[in-house]
Design a protein around this motif. Structure first.
Motif, short mmCIF file in Angstrom:
data_model
loop_
_atom_site.label_atom_id
_atom_site.label_comp_id
_atom_site.label_asym_id
_atom_site.label_seq_id
_atom_site.Cartn_x
_atom_site.Cartn_y
_atom_site.Cartn_z
N TYR A 37 0.84 -1.19 0.00
CA TYR A 37 0.00 0.00 0.00
C TYR A 37 0.89 1.25 0.00
O TYR A 37 2.10 1.17 0.24
N ILE A 39 0.96 5.99 -0.51
CA ILE A 39 0.41 7.29 -0.87
C ILE A 39 1.48 8.06 -1.63
O ILE A 39 2.64 8.08 -1.24
N ARG A 321 -9.33 6.55 -5.05
CA ARG A 321 -7.90 6.58 -4.80
C ARG A 321 -7.23 7.92 -5.13
O ARG A 321 -6.16 8.21 -4.61
N MET A 364 -3.63 7.21 -3.78
CA MET A 364 -3.41 6.13 -2.82
C MET A 364 -3.51 4.78 -3.54
O MET A 364 -4.32 4.63 -4.46
#
Length: 365
Positions: A37, A39, A321, A364
């Motif tokens: 994951y 950002i 996202r 994201m």
């Protein structure tokens, strides 16, 4: 029974057993997962004044590309394994990065300088060991009207006072209880790591959270000592300070949320800054939201040191996202107070008034 039939039955039994074992292995594998994951956030920043940290004077206005205008750019790995009986093994490794130059940022400067912990969770709570956020910081995050944005929020006030101490706690052990009748408690002890000196670099924190419907009440404390092994990280995180906070938030059914909080950052022999804040956020549609907040800081050791920070921001969600955002802020400093507008490129500001704005995009994954 012929030997051929006997052999056929043995082979069939072996095949069934093997199939069963493969099924068990497949089920066990399905109960484990690792997720990548992250950002990626970049923005353009303008401020009407800029503090020259060498002279303490105004260096003029600035217009710059800024990493992490709203949320810290990062990537990480998150994993879990079902151990049965309601128990799970969990871990997180998270690195702060800069989209401006590709280097490390928004962390303590190490490869996984934001989070690096392993733990266990069950119906009795969660235990973690390693580098992690303190209950004190998470309590402040809970009641910040701008979600701890990197521009014009309680995070700017936090880092301006004690830098990253309490955010990235090395050598720490935490326990978080399950929520029972709306109550949840958390505690942390971070060991300094210096042989023969238990006090050096030792940090501890605790919090209590109450949740009922749209209401959330929080309270937390933090005590940290200087020294210890965390001083060797690229960005040291052992400022000796005492922290206290009380906060509240309420979310209405019409997508309006309101926030109020008090925080104390006390560094012996230097300052005792009380920060009073309030604000609100509202979703006009599922794709458009706005928030605003005000933070007033006052030094209890010297009354002439005080500042007022105000900021508002709007987010437009292109998808789940990807977000476009714009932020506007104002700060007014008196005495020796140098509250800034942005974590990156404008953490400290000059005496008097400064205005700034930030526009950017966040994705994201």
């Amino acid at each position: 029974m012929s030997k051929r039939n006997t052999l056929r039955k043995k082979l069939l039994a072996t095949g069934v057993a093997a199939t069963g074992l493969l099924g068990v292995a497949g089920a066990a594998q399905a109960q484990s997962s690792v997720t990548l994951y992250g950002i990626v956030d970049g923005s353009l920043l303008y401020t009407s004044h800029t503090l020259n940290t060498t002279t303490g004077q105004n260096a003029g206005h600035q217009f710059s590309f800024t990493d992490s205008g709203m949320t810290g750019s990062s990537f990480g790995l998150r994993g879990t394994e079902d151990l049965g009986g309601g128990m799970r093994a969990i871990f997180t490794l998270e690195s702060g990065i800069s989209v401006a130059n590709g280097g490390f940022d928004n962390s303590n400067g190490n490869m996984f300088g934001r989070q690096a912990w392993v733990g266990m969770s069950s119906a009795y709570g969660t235990v973690k060991a390693g580098l992690q956020f303190s209950p004190f910081f998470l309590s402040l995050y809970d009641t910040d009207p701008r979600g701890m944005s990197y521009f014009g929020s309680g995070l700017v006030s936090y880092v301006n006072n004690v830098y990253v101490t309490g955010l990235f706690n090395s050598n720490s052990l935490t326990y978080t209880s399950p929520e029972i009748y709306g109550l949840q408690a958390a505690g942390m002890l971070a060991l300094g790591g210096t042989a023969g000196d238990f006090q050096a670099g030792r940090q501890y924190s605790a919090s209590l959270r109450y949740h009922l419907g749209g209401l959330t009440l929080t309270g937390a404390l933090y005590n940290g000592n200087a020294g210890g092994s965390a001083t060797s990280t690229p960005v040291p995180s052992t400022v000796e300070f005492v922290g206290r906070t009380l906060g509240a938030s309420y979310r209405f059914e019409n997508s309006l949320s309101v926030y109020a909080s008090y925080a104390l950052y006390k560094v012996a022999g230097s300052f005792s800054n009380s920060v009073y804040s309030g604000g609100a956020s509202y979703f006009f549609t599922p794709y458009l939201s706005v928030n605003a907040g005000v933070w007033y800081t006052h030094d209890g050791n010297e009354g002439s040191n005080h500042s007022l920070l105000a900021a508002t921001g709007v987010q437009y969600f292109l998808s789940k996202r990807t977000t476009l955002y714009g932020q506007v802020g104002y700060v007014n400093n008196h005495g020796n107070m140098h509250t800034g507008l942005s974590i990156n490129n404008a953490l400290n500001e000059v005496t008097g008034s400064t205005v700034g704005t930030s526009i950017g995009i966040r994705h994201m994954f």
